[in-house]
Write a protein that holds these residues in place. Structure first.
Motif, mmCIF file in Angstrom:
data_model
loop_
_atom_site.group_PDB
_atom_site.id
_atom_site.type_symbol
_atom_site.label_atom_id
_atom_site.label_comp_id
_atom_site.label_asym_id
_atom_site.label_seq_id
_atom_site.Cartn_x
_atom_site.Cartn_y
_atom_site.Cartn_z
ATOM 1 N N THR A 191 -16.450 -1.644 13.394
ATOM 2 C CA THR A 191 -17.211 -0.403 12.696
ATOM 3 C C THR A 191 -16.164 0.553 12.063
ATOM 4 N N SER A 192 -15.450 1.017 12.861
ATOM 5 C CA SER A 192 -14.435 2.204 12.412
ATOM 6 C C SER A 192 -13.672 1.760 11.177
ATOM 7 N N THR A 193 -13.191 0.478 11.168
ATOM 8 C CA THR A 193 -12.575 -0.102 10.075
ATOM 9 C C THR A 193 -13.279 -0.136 8.870
ATOM 10 N N VAL A 229 -6.451 -0.929 6.077
ATOM 11 C CA VAL A 229 -6.407 -1.042 7.636
ATOM 12 C C VAL A 229 -5.593 -2.285 8.252
ATOM 13 N N ILE A 230 -4.715 -2.171 9.141
ATOM 14 C CA ILE A 230 -4.076 -3.178 9.881
ATOM 15 C C ILE A 230 -5.056 -3.276 11.255
ATOM 16 N N PHE A 231 -5.756 -4.242 11.241
ATOM 17 C CA PHE A 231 -6.741 -4.474 12.149
ATOM 18 C C PHE A 231 -6.273 -5.332 13.514
ATOM 19 N N LEU A 232 -5.798 -4.758 14.360
ATOM 20 C CA LEU A 232 -5.248 -5.394 15.635
ATOM 21 C C LEU A 232 -6.207 -5.709 16.497
ATOM 22 N N HIS A 233 -6.660 -6.882 16.732
ATOM 23 C CA HIS A 233 -7.900 -7.103 17.473
ATOM 24 C C HIS A 233 -7.650 -8.259 18.316
ATOM 25 N N ARG A 234 -8.793 -8.288 19.499
ATOM 26 C CA ARG A 234 -8.823 -9.251 20.309
ATOM 27 C C ARG A 234 -9.501 -10.597 19.436
ATOM 28 N N GLN A 235 -8.752 -11.731 19.459
ATOM 29 C CA GLN A 235 -9.242 -12.735 18.546
ATOM 30 C C GLN A 235 -10.763 -13.237 19.235
ATOM 31 N N PHE A 236 -11.447 -13.613 18.104
ATOM 32 C CA PHE A 236 -12.768 -13.752 18.387
ATOM 33 C C PHE A 236 -13.787 -12.527 18.844
ATOM 34 N N HIS A 288 0.916 -1.443 0.000
ATOM 35 C CA HIS A 288 -0.078 0.034 -0.032
ATOM 36 C C HIS A 288 0.761 1.317 0.073
ATOM 37 N N SER A 289 2.232 1.090 0.246
ATOM 38 C CA SER A 289 3.035 2.401 0.569
ATOM 39 C C SER A 289 2.807 3.085 -0.775
ATOM 40 N N GLY A 290 2.738 4.379 -0.538
ATOM 41 C CA GLY A 290 2.683 5.501 -1.573
ATOM 42 C C GLY A 290 1.281 5.516 -2.534
ATOM 43 N N LYS A 291 0.448 4.461 -2.130
ATOM 44 C CA LYS A 291 -0.863 4.240 -2.988
ATOM 45 C C LYS A 291 -2.119 4.693 -2.147
ATOM 46 N N ARG A 292 -1.976 4.843 -0.876
ATOM 47 C CA ARG A 292 -3.119 5.118 -0.156
ATOM 48 C C ARG A 292 -2.484 4.914 1.381
ATOM 49 N N ARG A 293 -3.489 5.631 2.177
ATOM 50 C CA ARG A 293 -2.767 5.945 3.579
ATOM 51 C C ARG A 293 -3.162 4.333 4.325
ATOM 52 N N ILE A 294 -2.562 4.490 5.344
ATOM 53 C CA ILE A 294 -2.888 3.147 6.366
ATOM 54 C C ILE A 294 -3.006 3.425 7.719
ATOM 55 N N ALA A 295 -4.294 2.995 7.955
ATOM 56 C CA ALA A 295 -4.686 3.159 9.695
ATOM 57 C C ALA A 295 -4.474 1.716 10.238
ATOM 58 N N LEU A 296 -3.828 2.076 11.487
ATOM 59 C CA LEU A 296 -3.702 0.715 12.213
ATOM 60 C C LEU A 296 -4.967 1.249 13.430
ATOM 61 N N VAL A 297 -5.890 0.235 13.407
ATOM 62 C CA VAL A 297 -6.809 0.272 14.251
ATOM 63 C C VAL A 297 -6.884 -1.125 15.361
ATOM 64 N N THR A 298 -7.098 -0.564 16.548
ATOM 65 C CA THR A 298 -6.764 -1.741 17.590
ATOM 66 C C THR A 298 -8.257 -1.668 18.171
ATOM 67 N N SER A 299 -8.505 -2.763 18.433
ATOM 68 C CA SER A 299 -10.039 -3.235 18.772
ATOM 69 C C SER A 299 -10.358 -4.377 19.916
ATOM 70 N N LEU A 324 -5.696 -6.194 6.956
ATOM 71 C CA LEU A 324 -4.732 -7.316 7.522
ATOM 72 C C LEU A 324 -5.267 -7.400 8.932
ATOM 73 N N PHE A 325 -5.696 -8.718 9.066
ATOM 74 C CA PHE A 325 -6.125 -8.958 10.503
ATOM 75 C C PHE A 325 -4.922 -9.546 11.212
ATOM 76 N N VAL A 326 -4.725 -9.030 12.701
ATOM 77 C CA VAL A 326 -3.644 -9.428 13.265
ATOM 78 C C VAL A 326 -4.282 -9.671 14.725
ATOM 79 N N PRO A 327 -4.288 -10.850 15.571
ATOM 80 C CA PRO A 327 -4.892 -11.139 16.643
ATOM 81 C C PRO A 327 -4.027 -10.902 17.993
ATOM 82 N N PHE A 328 -4.598 -10.608 18.941
ATOM 83 C CA PHE A 328 -4.195 -10.671 20.208
ATOM 84 C C PHE A 328 -5.044 -11.133 21.196
#
Ligand code: 9Z3
Length: 346
Positions: free
Chosen positions: A103-105, A115-122, A66-77, A177-181
């Protein structure tokens, strides 16, 4: 170009399962040298999640794409947990269904972000949130037609088509991109990693920290290995938690000093909210704190900046009609981000 379905590959990481080799590494020092600050000490004395390198690779690919093409948001949830046992039966949880982040994502993606979606798994996920976790069982959305094929019930067809189209477009364009914690420890290590990986695009990326992060935790050195038994301690369980280091300070000052950072402040006492939101802003010197009360979070928020406090609300009637407050606030956040980017252009 073939787009790998990264969402699925990262969901294979099991953040809620205890490690097979469950013994705690007692060689890890209980606390670092006195002159080391508490954040550095935290990362030196608590274990790094074993899957971090895999996340690093996926995050890197996503950023490069995505670099140079669009903005990236890191959303934690979602909320972080604090396990009381290494083989975890009991844990302390922080309240958050993940609605705000998921929802914000969707609104960020609709407005051109990846969006990199850093989220609580499940917890709730973008798009699928419309059909999971509510009172309906997913089978209630289905029907059998005359030829015996299982189909979506007529009454849900129209709405589901809209959501499905948006979801497929987001997936085809590789916009999530879904990243769990699960634990607060996993959250902190992963947040630090992603923040540092985002460095090449900090000047245009946005941190949107909606996750409900525990203020207290149990250091690894103090976590019981096995299920705590009820016989000991006179039947009482006394839990002695340490404060979680002020990671937001680290994030703002060192991990992502050139990015725009939006944090949330959650309170339950109305009288405290503005004061606490302003205090967070002064303490960490980032760009925006969004304050909300647990009781009214779906209808009211307040944007706190150094010189302003602006309320955004939707009415109960609008909420009942399906209007989401994120449809109001995300465009405002994006406007603020655009202004911030133009003011910080060299
Ligand atoms: C929030 O305040 C979120 O808006 C909610 C969203 C957790 C209330 P849901 O997921 O709820 O839609 O059910 N998030 C931040 C909560 C938090 O832990 N903030 C910390 C604090 O208040 C700072 S990072 O001290």
């Amino acid at each position: 170009m073939t787009i790998v379905n990264r969402t699925q590959s990262l969901e294979k990481i099991h953040t809620s399962a205890p490690k097979l080799e469950s013994a705690i590494d007692r060689s890890v020092p209980e606390s670092g040298p006195a002159e080391v600050d508490e954040e550095t000490n935290y990362f030196a004395t608590n274990p790094e999640p074993p899957y971090l390198a895999e996340i690093q690779q996926q995050v890197n690919e996503f950023i490069a794409f995505h670099s140079g093409k669009r903005r990236i948001a890191l959303v934690t949830s979602g909320g972080t947990t604090v396990p009381l046992e290494n083989n975890t039966v009991r844990f302390i949880d922080n309240f958050s269904a993940g609605t705000r982040g998921a929802t914000s994502t969707e609104y960020f993606i609709e407005n051109g972000y990846a969006v990199i979606f850093l989220h609580r798994q499940f917890s709730l996920l973008p798009y699928s949130r419309h059909y999971s976790h509510n009172t309906n069982c997913f089978l209630d959305y289905l029907d059998e037609n005359e030829s015996g094929t299982v189909v979506i019930s007529k009454e849900y067809q129209e709405e589901m088509k809209v959501v499905l189209n948006k979801y497929q477009k987001a997936k085809d364009d590789n916009l999530m991109l879904f990243v769990p914690f699960t634990t607060v420890n996993q959250y902190l290590f992963t947040l630090r990693l992603i923040s540092l990986e985002l460095k090449p695009v900090h000047s245009t990326c946005l941190f949107f920290l909606a996750a409900a992060v525990s203020d207290f935790f149990l250091p690894t050195s103090k976590v019981a290995e096995h299920k705590i038994q009820s016989q000991g301690g006179g039947g009482k369980l006394v839990v002695d938690l340490d404060p979680v280091p002020k990671f937001l300070k680290r994030l703002v000052e060192e991990w992502a000093p050139n990015a725009m950072i939006v944090s949330f402040k959650l309170e339950t006492d109305e009288k405290l909210l503005l004061f606490k939101a302003r205090q967070a802003l002064t303490r960490y010197s980032h760009q925006l704190v969004i304050g909300n009360l647990l009781q009214t979070r779906k209808r009211e928020v307040v944007f706190v900046t150094t010189d302003d406090a602006v309320d955004y609300t939707i009415s109960e009637e609008e909420e009942a009609r399906g209007v989401e407050i994120e449809s109001v606030i995300i465009p405002k956040v994006i406007d603020a981000h655009s202004t911030w980017i133009s003011q910080h252009k060299q």
